[in-house]
Scaffold this active site. Structure first.
Site, PDB file in Angstrom:
ATOM      1  N   LYS A   1      17.152  27.528  77.862  1.00 12.96           N
ATOM      2  CA  LYS A   1      17.835  28.540  76.236  1.00 12.96           C
ATOM      3  C   LYS A   1      19.049  27.431  76.662  1.00 12.96           C
ATOM      4  CE  LYS A   1      19.693  32.024  74.728  1.00 12.96           C
ATOM      5  NZ  LYS A   1      19.450  32.437  73.929  1.00 12.96           N
TER       6      LYS A   1
ATOM      7  N   ASP B   1       7.065  38.482  86.167  1.00 13.58           N
ATOM      8  CA  ASP B   1       6.892  39.912  85.996  1.00 13.58           C
ATOM      9  C   ASP B   1       6.779  41.180  84.744  1.00 13.58           C
ATOM     10  OD1 ASP B   1       7.837  40.374  88.691  1.00 13.58           O
ATOM     11  OD2 ASP B   1       9.071  41.764  88.398  1.00 13.58           O
TER      12      ASP B   1
ATOM     13  N   TYR C   1      20.202  31.088  91.143  1.00 11.46           N
ATOM     14  CA  TYR C   1      19.483  32.066  92.487  1.00 11.46           C
ATOM     15  C   TYR C   1      20.009  31.256  94.260  1.00 11.46           C
ATOM     16  CZ  TYR C   1      16.038  35.138  90.280  1.00 11.46           C
ATOM     17  OH  TYR C   1      16.426  35.550  89.318  1.00 11.46           O
TER      18      TYR C   1
ATOM     19  N   ASP D   1      14.507  33.831  75.317  1.00 13.98           N
ATOM     20  CA  ASP D   1      14.437  35.062  74.533  1.00 13.98           C
ATOM     21  C   ASP D   1      13.921  35.758  73.146  1.00 13.98           C
ATOM     22  OD1 ASP D   1      15.716  32.880  73.581  1.00 13.98           O
ATOM     23  OD2 ASP D   1      17.196  34.387  72.349  1.00 13.98           O
TER      24      ASP D   1
ATOM     25  N   ASP E   1      11.547  33.980  86.948  1.00 11.80           N
ATOM     26  CA  ASP E   1      11.249  35.461  87.891  1.00 11.80           C
ATOM     27  C   ASP E   1      11.272  36.657  87.080  1.00 11.80           C
ATOM     28  OD1 ASP E   1      11.365  37.574  89.556  1.00 11.80           O
ATOM     29  OD2 ASP E   1      13.527  37.136  90.176  1.00 11.80           O
TER      30      ASP E   1
END
Ligand code: NAD
Length: 362
Positions: free
Chosen positions: A193, A254, A142, A226, A250
């Site tokens: 990852k 959620d 970001y 994942d 993020d």
């Protein structure tokens, strides 16, 4: 006894309504033996723009830096949607996070037993979940440079962002997560990852080294993002504390928050080395602002987080969480969490019910 300073920033929309209920709880905390609070109010977001021409007045930043903790309601609303991006209320929020160097975002996902049927997952899957997602908040994709959209010589356009982490950025948030895990059940899962992205292979390396060096008592595991997204739905109870990068956090926070069913119930903390900001995860809910029906519980639970993480008042934090559970158990519901047979109440009545429960628990 020195007073602990709290800067309260109600913001916009339902922000003022829910923060008014938090003020009642803060006044109660301030009246407890051995606790002294100094509470100030400041401007942020659209209301700051209306008063000063910008969403984050310099004075707010100065006062936030001097405070022991900041409590934020919410910012934003249609009134300000046509403003240039640099003047939008949401810029105030990003601006204060940056100004205070808040690099560690805590997002708890806890199921309140009386609300268990509000979860989209089956009761037996979510019963008893208590997950803390620790998300890196000030670096990663970001913020990474270079970023942008460019036009190639052949006319195609190319958009790009950069996922970048330095070892110190990883280490400081990982340290927070290990400390958190130590205070909870001693289990930490680091999500990355590392099989595809070099920057998160470095993430895994740094987290592993730190764990081996300073936190041998914490059971550290690693998971690819994942798989983590899948496991959160398949068997969320396997998780206690999760630490991960800005973007993965993020998304996963959620996802984890929805296990609990309602946005009006979820608190968060954003921590730096010297500063901390607490806020509900929801926005300013312009569709219900001014109607007196907003759910104040996420904000009250944010106060509980503030008491635990910044003000060293764990007893009062526990009492607030127990009071919230009690009023839910008594059947009080705001419209967003209404269930058949429950008693629907507005924002103020819900705040008052929590206050009564607090006095009863003391
Ligand atoms: P939102 O979270 O404000 O609202 C989404 C839905 O949830 C709405 O139907 C709303 O009524 C409901 N809701 C939210 N909080 C509630 C509560 N406490 N009680 C009962 N119902 C509640 O998200 P949105 O509609 O996408 O955004 C509205 C504005 O808020 C936008 O301007 C957005 O930029 C801003 N926003 C601010 C923050 C923040 O201040 N941290 C976060 C998200 C969005």
């Amino acid at each position: 006894m020195t007073s602990q300073k709290i800067l309260v920033l109600p913001g916009d929309g339902i922000g003022r309504e829910i923060v008014a209920e938090a003020m009642k709880v803060l006044e109660w905390v301030g009246s407890r033996p051995g606790v002294s609070l100094l509470i100030e109010e400041g401007l942020i977001g659209g209301s700051a723009y209306d008063a000063t021409g910008g969403p984050l007045p310099e004075e707010t930043v100065i006062r936030a830096k001097k405070a022991d903790a900041v409590l934020l309601g919410a910012v934003g609303g249609p009134k300000w949607d046509r403003l240039d991006f640099s003047l939008r209320p949401e810029r105030g929020l990003l601006g204060i996070r940056k100004a205070l160097d808040l690099y560690c975002n805590l997002r708890p996902a806890q199921v309140f037993l009386p609300l268990i049927d509000a979860s989209p997952l089956k009761r037996e899957v979510v019963e008893g979940i208590d997950i803390m997602v620790v998300r890196e908040l000030s670096s990663g994709i970001y913020f990474g440079e270079p970023r942008g959209v460019e036009t190639l010589p052949d006319g195609r356009r190319r958009g790009f962002n950069t996922l970048v982490y330095t070892t110190d950025e990883i280490e400081r948030v990982a340290r927070r997560a290990f400390e958190m895990a130590r205070r909870r059940t001693g289990k930490l899962c680091s999500v990355d990852k590392a099989n595809v992205l070099e920057s998160t292979a470095l993430w895994r390396e740094v987290v592993s080294e730190l764990g081996a060096r300073d936190y041998a008592d914490v059971a550290l595991s690693h998971m690819y993002v994942d798989n983590a997204a899948m496991q959160l739905l398949r068997n969320p109870r396997q998780f206690d504390c999760i630490v991960t990068t800005n973007m993965f956090g993020d998304i996963l926070s959620d996802e984890a928050s929805m296990l609990t069913g309602s946005i009006g119930m979820l608190a968060s903390a954003s921590l730096g080395d010297d500063n901390a900001l607490y806020e509900p995860i929801h926005g300013s809910a312009p569709d219900i602002a001014g109607k007196g029906i907003a759910n104040p519980l996420a904000t009250l639970l944010s106060v509980a987080m503030m008491l635990r993480h910044s003000l060293n008042c764990p007893v009062e934090a526990d009492l607030i969480e127990r009071a919230v559970n009690r009023v839910l158990g008594q059947g009080y519901r705001t419209a967003d969490i209404m269930q058949p047979g429950a008693q629907q109440v507005g924002t103020v009545a819900m705040g008052d019910a929590v206050m009564r429960a607090l006095h009863g628990l003391e």
